[in-house]
Design a protein around this motif. Structure first.
Motif, PDB file in Angstrom:
ATOM      1  N   ASP A   1      15.678 -36.391   6.459  1.00 24.50           N
ATOM      2  CA  ASP A   1      16.473 -35.956   5.306  1.00 24.50           C
ATOM      3  C   ASP A   1      15.828 -34.731   4.645  1.00 24.50           C
TER       4      ASP A   1
ATOM      5  N   PHE B   1      19.225 -44.575   3.965  1.00 26.23           N
ATOM      6  CA  PHE B   1      17.761 -44.547   3.989  1.00 26.23           C
ATOM      7  C   PHE B   1      17.324 -43.119   3.654  1.00 26.23           C
ATOM      8  N   VAL B   2      16.128 -42.989   3.078  1.00 24.91           N
ATOM      9  CA  VAL B   2      15.551 -41.652   2.960  1.00 24.91           C
ATOM     10  C   VAL B   2      14.424 -41.556   3.971  1.00 24.91           C
TER      11      VAL B   2
ATOM     12  N   ASP C   1      19.210 -38.670   0.230  1.00 17.25           N
ATOM     13  CA  ASP C   1      19.677 -39.196   1.523  1.00 17.25           C
ATOM     14  C   ASP C   1      20.694 -38.214   2.102  1.00 17.25           C
ATOM     15  N   MET C   2      20.190 -37.152   2.699  1.00 18.61           N
ATOM     16  CA  MET C   2      21.049 -36.054   3.139  1.00 18.61           C
ATOM     17  C   MET C   2      22.066 -36.473   4.189  1.00 18.61           C
ATOM     18  N   ASN C   3      21.691 -37.375   5.097  1.00 17.05           N
ATOM     19  CA  ASN C   3      22.637 -37.740   6.161  1.00 17.05           C
ATOM     20  C   ASN C   3      23.441 -38.999   5.850  1.00 17.05           C
ATOM     21  N   GLY C   4      23.260 -39.538   4.631  1.00 17.45           N
ATOM     22  CA  GLY C   4      24.105 -40.636   4.180  1.00 17.45           C
ATOM     23  C   GLY C   4      23.964 -41.925   4.972  1.00 17.45           C
ATOM     24  N   ASP C   5      22.777 -42.185   5.560  1.00 16.49           N
ATOM     25  CA  ASP C   5      22.622 -43.426   6.331  1.00 16.49           C
ATOM     26  C   ASP C   5      22.014 -44.555   5.489  1.00 16.49           C
TER      27      ASP C   5
HETATM   28 CA   LIG Z   1      19.018 -40.610   5.321  1.00 14.77          CA
END
Ligand SMILES: [Ca+2]
Ligand SMILES: [Ca+2]
Length: 206
Positions: A56, A51-52, A45-49
């Motif tokens: 991402d 969700f994948v 989850d690269m953007n930390g929201d």
């Molecule tokens: Ca994400």
């Protein structure tokens, strides 16, 4: 923020319990196994929201391309690998649309369902093989500590933790083959013994 207890109850509601590999106990009830899956999910989850999503994976390649100064051609090839990983594994080969986002409960359910299948270890080979292709930044068929560290930093794992995971997961080898990586990756997804070194594969557990 996800907590293990609300994830566990969500999984039980959605998928029931699964006969696990640990004396018949259920993976959906095994908090150590859940922590490992949550760790892998969090690293993707690269953007930390929480969700994948496809974004991402695209961000991951962008970050790797910047950090490792990859050529456009190499970045393009890696983009294809992560999109395949996203579509075949995270979306189970279904066309869920570009905007689809996988919540953690769905990811855990996906892995639990996969592990119910008799050929689950073979099925894990494909996504792990694709991931290896992304970590092997120069595409020479082996991953060294530099590539491992760059990949880990891209997914939010410190250099020290990356050096540690490389040593303990791969028996202090200097170069890791795809077969080495797949074996440790399969153990990460299947083993419920907390002492198994594969727990370190994606850095410290969350
Ligand atoms: Ca994400
Ligand atoms: Ca390499």
């Amino acid at each position: 923020m996800h907590t293990l207890s609300n994830i566990a109850s969500g999984i039980r509601t959605l998928f029931g319990t699964v006969p696990g590999m640990n004396g018949g106990s259920a993976l959906g009830d095994n908090s150590f196994w859940q922590r490992k899956m949550l760790t892998h999910f969090t690293r993707m989850d690269m953007n930390g929201d929480n969700f994948v999503s496809r974004d991402d994976f695209k961000s991951l390649v962008k970050s790797l391309a910047n950090k490792a100064k990859l050529s456009d051609q190499r970045a393009f090839l890696m983009q294809r690998l992560v999109i395949q990983l996203w579509e075949d594994f995270w979306c189970c080969g279904e066309d869920k649309g570009f905007e689809y986002k996988v919540p953690v409960e769905e990811f855990l359910g996906l892995v639990i369902n996969l592990l119910k299948l008799s050929d689950s270890k073979a099925l894990l080979e494909e996504p792990l093989s694709l991931l290896f292709g992304v970590i092997d930044l120069d595409g020479n068929g082996v991953v060294n500590i530099r590539e491992w560290t760059i990949y880990n930093e891209a997914i939010g794992v410190s250099e020290n933790d990356a050096v540690h995971s490389f040593e303990v997961c791969f028996d202090s080898k200097t170069e890791v083959t795809k077969e080495d990586f797949i074996a440790v990756g399969q153990a990460f997804f299947t083993v419920t013994d907390e002492r198994h070194t594969s727990r370190h594969l994606w850095g410290p557990l969350v």
